[in-house]
Design an enzyme around this catalytic site. Structure first.
Site, mmCIF file in Angstrom:
data_model
loop_
_atom_site.group_PDB
_atom_site.id
_atom_site.type_symbol
_atom_site.label_atom_id
_atom_site.label_comp_id
_atom_site.label_asym_id
_atom_site.label_seq_id
_atom_site.Cartn_x
_atom_site.Cartn_y
_atom_site.Cartn_z
ATOM 1 N N ALA A 173 0.837 -1.207 0.000
ATOM 2 C CA ALA A 173 0.000 0.000 0.000
ATOM 3 C C ALA A 173 0.866 1.249 0.000
ATOM 4 O O ALA A 173 0.604 2.215 -0.720
ATOM 5 C CB ALA A 173 -0.941 -0.004 1.206
ATOM 6 N N ASP A 174 1.914 1.246 0.809
ATOM 7 C CA ASP A 174 2.852 2.368 0.822
ATOM 8 C C ASP A 174 3.562 2.512 -0.519
ATOM 9 O O ASP A 174 3.677 3.609 -1.074
ATOM 10 C CB ASP A 174 3.904 2.158 1.917
ATOM 11 C CG ASP A 174 3.407 2.555 3.293
ATOM 12 O OD1 ASP A 174 2.901 3.671 3.443
ATOM 13 O OD2 ASP A 174 3.540 1.743 4.224
ATOM 14 N N LEU A 175 4.053 1.394 -1.030
ATOM 15 C CA LEU A 175 4.861 1.450 -2.256
ATOM 16 C C LEU A 175 4.043 1.920 -3.451
ATOM 17 O O LEU A 175 4.504 2.756 -4.236
ATOM 18 C CB LEU A 175 5.469 0.070 -2.534
ATOM 19 C CG LEU A 175 6.468 -0.428 -1.487
ATOM 20 C CD1 LEU A 175 6.840 -1.876 -1.731
ATOM 21 C CD2 LEU A 175 7.726 0.443 -1.478
ATOM 22 N N GLY A 178 3.437 5.643 -3.263
ATOM 23 C CA GLY A 178 4.623 6.400 -3.659
ATOM 24 C C GLY A 178 4.828 6.412 -5.155
ATOM 25 O O GLY A 178 5.155 7.448 -5.751
#
Length: 400
Positions: A173-175, A178
């Protein structure tokens, strides 16, 4: 730090991000040649500096931080202080891009919100990465990777059918947030090139998670039914899954009927082709358990290495289930130069995972490893016109 050679050289990024989603975006911009000035809290720095062990060997730098902060200059600034805010404004006078992942509205307290900056810096591209975006009922909430994986549906699709929902083993989810942020920045740069105008980019982690539900999301929209968890099986293709072998496991990926026919003819299963339960992919999806049981009895007869050799010779998709040790020793991964060794401020060299974007004319470059906290404070502030005495006084006062 060597001179950049990537396609974004000449652009300046003010990086007000920390942890993973924002730093993933700004590292990509840095890899592509932009100058990235990372603003960190004095003494504390980015939270991920403390996400350890493990540390990079022979340093006190966390592997987590080093993995997403190369090609950046670290400047320690207390943006809660007016003097610190003035430093950020000096940087923005010559900046093209600001990337931040504060909670919605948090930067406005310091005079650094989009609404406060857009008139003063009309060409500024302002990328905001948050858990839930700038609008909507959840906008004020903090966002965390596992939380987004749960709320975005991916956990409901991951895991064994009778087991509990599972998150993906890396912070996807973070990647993804970004990387979508990077895509937004690149699109905004094209608009700015055409019009001279900047804009805000609003990236919500939940939005990006919903966007990459992909075929499973479309399966739901087409049927109105929640897709079940299938473990390591594919929802729309059979056989396309993990199978046991005589000494372990492999992935068998048979993507169409001609490939299934080739598989059957070469492994004494030609009789299956006359059985309507196996004849087409649609039939095999409808008889998933039967197909799996039938092929499992066959795959267990040979070791993984033998299966891979035979299947590759037949151009049938397959692969071993590698550990990370296997991955980084894989001859193809090595040939693609997916690990880079860089000199670090500690005097040691650090290994990092390379940028996967292969550009023939302007490839990503590796100018500097992730900085130690505040490594570039003096040099950047000097470049902004601050004297040694002024920098010393600000350091004494805890502003930098």
């Amino acid at each position: 730090m060597t001179e950049p050679t990537g396609p974004l050289r000449g652009l300046r990024v003010v990086d007000l991000t920390r942890v993973l989603a924002g730093p993933t975006c700004t590292q990509m911009l840095g890899d592509l040649g932009a100058e990235v000035i990372k603003i960190e809290r004095p003494e504390a720095g980015d939270d991920t500096r403390g996400f350890a062990p493990p540390y990079v060997p022979n340093t006190r730098e966390s592997a987590y931080f080093v993995g997403v902060n190369r090609n950046k200059q670290s400047v320690t600034v207390d943006i809660a202080r007016p003097e610190g805010q003035a430093i950020v404004h000096k940087l923005l006078e010559t900046a093209d891009i600001l990337v931040e992942n504060f909670k919605v509205g948090a930067l406005a307290k310091y005079g650094l919100g989009w609404e406060q900056l857009k008139e003063k810096y009309p060409g500024l591209i302002y990328c905001s990465i948050t858990g839930f975006g700038q609008t909507g009922p959840y906008a004020p909430r903090p966002g965390y990777d596992a939380l987004i994986q749960a709320m975005g549906g991916v956990m409901s699709l991951t895991g064994e059918p009778e087991g509990e929902p599972q998150k993906v083993g890396i912070p996807v989810a973070d990647l993804f947030a970004g990387l979508y942020g990077t895509i937004g920045v690149l699109a905004a740069l094209r608009h700015k090139q055409a019009t001279g105008q900047g804009q805000q980019i609003d990236i919500g982690m939940l939005d990006t998670h919903v966007a990459w539900l992909a075929n499973q999301g479309m399966n739901y929209l087409a049927t109105g039914e929640n897709p079940p968890r299938l473990g390591n099986q594919h929802p729309n293709i059979v056989p396309y899954q993990v199978f046991p072998t005589a000494d372990g496991y492999m992935v068998l990926s048979i993507g169409n009927d001609p490939t299934f026919e080739r598989f059957c003819k070469n492994f004494a299963l030609e009789h299956l082709l006359a059985d309507e339960r196996y004849a087409t992919n649609a039939a095999r999806v409808g008889n998933r358990a039967l197909v799996t049981e039938t092929l499992t009895a066959v795959t267990k007869t040979r070791p993984t290495k033998e299966w891979i050799e035979k299947l590759e010779a037949l151009k049938i998709g397959c692969g071993p289930i590698n550990t990370l040790k296997d991955v980084f020793a894989d001859p193809h991964v090595v040939a693609r130069n997916m690990v880079v060794e860089m000199p670090h401020a500690s005097g040691e060299s650090v290994k990092v995972i390379a940028n996967p974007v292969k550009l023939s004319a302007t490839p990503p470059d590796y100018r500097s490893a992730a900085p130690v906290l505040g490594q570039h404070t003096e040099s950047v502030l000097s470049g902004l016109g601050y004297s040694e005495a002024e920098i010393a006084a600000m350091r004494q006062g805890g502003i930098v």
